[in-house]
Scaffold this motif. Structure first.
Motif, mmCIF file in Angstrom:
data_model
loop_
_atom_site.group_PDB
_atom_site.id
_atom_site.type_symbol
_atom_site.label_atom_id
_atom_site.label_comp_id
_atom_site.label_asym_id
_atom_site.label_seq_id
_atom_site.Cartn_x
_atom_site.Cartn_y
_atom_site.Cartn_z
ATOM 1 N N ILE A 161 0.827 -1.200 0.000
ATOM 2 C CA ILE A 161 0.000 0.000 0.000
ATOM 3 C C ILE A 161 0.866 1.257 0.000
ATOM 4 O O ILE A 161 2.035 1.222 0.392
ATOM 5 N N ALA A 162 0.261 2.331 -0.470
ATOM 6 C CA ALA A 162 0.883 3.653 -0.385
ATOM 7 C C ALA A 162 -0.021 4.533 0.465
ATOM 8 O O ALA A 162 -1.239 4.547 0.279
ATOM 9 N N ILE A 163 0.576 5.238 1.431
ATOM 10 C CA ILE A 163 -0.144 6.222 2.239
ATOM 11 C C ILE A 163 0.291 7.608 1.784
ATOM 12 O O ILE A 163 1.492 7.887 1.683
ATOM 13 N N VAL A 164 -0.680 8.453 1.486
ATOM 14 C CA VAL A 164 -0.396 9.829 1.104
ATOM 15 C C VAL A 164 -0.812 10.727 2.262
ATOM 16 O O VAL A 164 -1.994 10.863 2.571
ATOM 17 N N LYS A 165 0.160 11.252 2.960
ATOM 18 C CA LYS A 165 -0.074 12.246 4.018
ATOM 19 C C LYS A 165 1.099 13.195 3.914
ATOM 20 O O LYS A 165 2.201 12.918 4.382
ATOM 21 N N LEU A 166 0.884 14.310 3.251
ATOM 22 C CA LEU A 166 1.967 15.185 2.815
ATOM 23 C C LEU A 166 2.492 16.111 3.910
ATOM 24 O O LEU A 166 3.689 16.342 4.021
ATOM 25 N N SER A 167 1.590 16.661 4.690
ATOM 26 C CA SER A 167 1.957 17.657 5.703
ATOM 27 C C SER A 167 0.777 17.816 6.658
ATOM 28 O O SER A 167 -0.265 17.177 6.462
ATOM 29 N N ALA A 168 0.872 18.661 7.682
ATOM 30 C CA ALA A 168 2.092 19.214 8.241
ATOM 31 C C ALA A 168 2.556 18.268 9.335
ATOM 32 O O ALA A 168 2.007 17.170 9.479
ATOM 33 N N MET A 169 3.534 18.660 10.142
ATOM 34 C CA MET A 169 4.134 17.728 11.078
ATOM 35 C C MET A 169 3.109 17.099 12.034
ATOM 36 O O MET A 169 3.067 15.883 12.210
ATOM 37 N N GLY A 170 2.287 17.933 12.655
ATOM 38 C CA GLY A 170 1.294 17.405 13.588
ATOM 39 C C GLY A 170 0.319 16.464 12.918
ATOM 40 O O GLY A 170 -0.045 15.427 13.482
ATOM 41 N N ASP A 171 -0.110 16.806 11.707
ATOM 42 C CA ASP A 171 -1.058 15.957 10.972
ATOM 43 C C ASP A 171 -0.430 14.611 10.623
ATOM 44 O O ASP A 171 -1.099 13.573 10.657
ATOM 45 N N ILE A 231 1.971 13.116 12.322
ATOM 46 C CA ILE A 231 2.052 12.372 13.577
ATOM 47 C C ILE A 231 0.693 11.762 13.925
ATOM 48 O O ILE A 231 0.604 10.599 14.343
ATOM 49 N N HIS A 232 -0.370 12.516 13.740
ATOM 50 C CA HIS A 232 -1.706 12.011 14.041
ATOM 51 C C HIS A 232 -2.051 10.787 13.194
ATOM 52 O O HIS A 232 -2.790 9.912 13.639
ATOM 53 N N ALA A 233 -1.514 10.729 11.984
ATOM 54 C CA ALA A 233 -1.787 9.581 11.110
ATOM 55 C C ALA A 233 -0.873 8.401 11.413
ATOM 56 O O ALA A 233 -1.263 7.239 11.272
ATOM 57 N N MET A 234 0.350 8.680 11.854
ATOM 58 C CA MET A 234 1.328 7.613 12.081
ATOM 59 C C MET A 234 0.904 6.606 13.135
ATOM 60 O O MET A 234 1.356 5.460 13.126
ATOM 61 N N VAL A 235 0.053 7.032 14.062
ATOM 62 C CA VAL A 235 -0.372 6.114 15.123
ATOM 63 C C VAL A 235 -1.016 4.853 14.552
ATOM 64 O O VAL A 235 -0.967 3.779 15.162
ATOM 65 N N ALA A 236 -1.595 4.956 13.355
ATOM 66 C CA ALA A 236 -2.286 3.810 12.757
ATOM 67 C C ALA A 236 -1.336 2.719 12.290
ATOM 68 O O ALA A 236 -1.739 1.557 12.135
ATOM 69 N N LEU A 237 -0.067 3.053 12.067
ATOM 70 C CA LEU A 237 0.863 2.096 11.468
ATOM 71 C C LEU A 237 1.000 0.820 12.283
ATOM 72 O O LEU A 237 1.008 -0.290 11.734
ATOM 73 N N ASP A 253 -15.278 17.542 11.892
ATOM 74 C CA ASP A 253 -14.959 18.155 13.182
ATOM 75 C C ASP A 253 -14.707 17.135 14.289
ATOM 76 O O ASP A 253 -14.552 17.502 15.450
ATOM 77 N N LYS A 254 -14.633 15.854 13.943
ATOM 78 C CA LYS A 254 -14.251 14.828 14.917
ATOM 79 C C LYS A 254 -12.762 14.932 15.216
ATOM 80 O O LYS A 254 -12.000 15.579 14.493
ATOM 81 N N ASN A 255 -12.320 14.253 16.265
ATOM 82 C CA ASN A 255 -10.918 14.254 16.652
ATOM 83 C C ASN A 255 -10.030 13.830 15.482
ATOM 84 O O ASN A 255 -10.288 12.825 14.824
ATOM 85 N N ALA A 256 -8.968 14.609 15.229
ATOM 86 C CA ALA A 256 -8.107 14.371 14.063
ATOM 87 C C ALA A 256 -7.399 13.025 14.127
ATOM 88 O O ALA A 256 -7.178 12.381 13.090
ATOM 89 N N ILE A 257 -7.048 12.589 15.312
ATOM 90 C CA ILE A 257 -6.364 11.298 15.460
ATOM 91 C C ILE A 257 -7.334 10.165 15.130
ATOM 92 O O ILE A 257 -6.981 9.213 14.421
#
Length: 344
Positions: A8-18, A20-26, A138-142
């Motif tokens: 799979i390819a994950i596209v999450k370009l920016s920014a740093m906080g965003d 990080i919020h996506a990386m938790v799923a790995l 508007d739900k929690n970003a994480i």
């Protein structure tokens, strides 16, 4: 579960906080798909956040922001994406939800997943996906990131699992100078004084008062000349120490070693949550409930502003109205809580 998903390819370009919020799923993706190959497409400026993560096979650095300065750069970026389209990804997941990230996803593969039109600000982006995931904007970003990444792969990441997460930022060959600033007799508190907008930044005068009141080993990190000048102001009016400029790899290492991070709603502050380090995040014109995940050690303090996540007000400087004593008391509560649990 999908039996035919190997790459799979994950596209999450920016920014740093965003990111990080996506990386938790790995860690949960790898738990459900132990042998899956994961490539991550990111703006080059933020690539170091992802580096050394054992769950990522390849980090692909893009420079889409360069197109704004030089339109000809679009050709080199398209060429790069076409080259990676040859990887034959079984699924491309756009966790960003913007038109530009959706276009990146379209170049990379035929099977594309992302937010549906009711779940993202740029509704046109959903047009590019073959699989669409619904979760309110508007739900929690994480939770939003966990949802789009897990639902696309037909499994679930629960709130309880996120609370029990393993630290997921990794570093190697960090700048050893950071260890010269740590104190083994006092609590090490890192202050993140910068942010992407001036109106997201807490008062430097109040930061200095907090540092003097806490009387611990207080360190300041900075990323721009403006932030450096603010850091030096705080140093000159308090007992704080200013660190040299650090790359993201060394910043991850430093945050993993401190006892508390206090800072604005910005990437380095969110690193603390990712590393299971205590933190206090300050919010004014951005929504605290949406941009953080509250735990026993990760807390927030918000201004009295009523924030609309669909339309943030960059002219709202209410973060500066937060009482510094409230931050001091919360820091003491966190330390006392850890002390009672025998962690100090």
């Amino acid at each position: 579960m999908l039996n035919n998903i190997k790459k799979i390819a994950i596209v999450k370009l920016s920014a740093m906080g965003d990111i990080i919020h996506a990386m938790v799923a790995l860690q949960y993706i790898k738990k459900s798909y132990p042998n899956i190959q994961i490539d991550w497409f990111v703006e080059s400026a933020f690539a170091q956040v992802l580096e050394n993560n054992p769950h990522i096979n390849k980090i692909v650095k893009l420079n889409l922001k360069s197109i704004k300065k030089d339109k000809k750069q679009i050709f080199s970026q398209i060429k790069l994406l076409k080259e990676y389209s040859k990887n034959s990804y079984d699924l491309v997941i756009d966790a960003q939800g913007l038109v530009k990230s959706a276009i990146v996803a379209k170049f990379l593969g035929k099977n594309r997943a992302g937010f549906d039109k009711d779940s993202t600000r740029e509704k046109l982006a959903s047009f590019f996906y073959t699989k669409k995931v619904n979760i309110a904007y508007d739900k929690n970003a994480i939770q939003r990131n966990a949802k789009v990444l897990s639902s696309s792969l037909e499994f679930e990441i629960t709130k309880e699992e996120i609370l029990k997460k393993q630290p997921f930022l990794f570093f190697k060959n960090e700048n050893k100078v950071i260890y010269d600033y740590l104190d083994n007799k006092k609590k090490n508190i890192l202050f993140v004084i910068g942010a992407s907008w001036p109106s997201k930044m807490y008062s430097k005068e109040k930061f200095a008062k907090i540092i003097n009141t806490l009387n611990e080993n207080c360190l300041i990190v900075w990323g721009s000349e403006t932030e450096k000048n603010d850091a030096l102001f705080i140093k000159n009016t308090s007992t704080a120490k200013v660190l040299p400029k650090l790359d993201l790899n060394s910043l991850k290492a430093l945050i993993s070693k401190v006892d508390l991070v206090i800072g604005n709603d910005t990437g380095p502050t969110h690193m603390a949550w990712a590393l299971n380090i205590p933190s206090i995040t300050l919010f004014g014109n951005t929504p605290g409930y949406r941009n953080t995940y509250l735990t026993d050690i990760n807390k927030i303090i918000e201004s009295k502003s009523s924030v609309n996540p669909f339309k943030l007000d960059r002219n709202d400087f209410s973060i500066k109205d937060i009482n510094e004593n409230e931050i001091v008391e919360l820091a003491k509560e966190i330390f006392n809580g850890k002390k009672n649990k025998g962690l100090f």
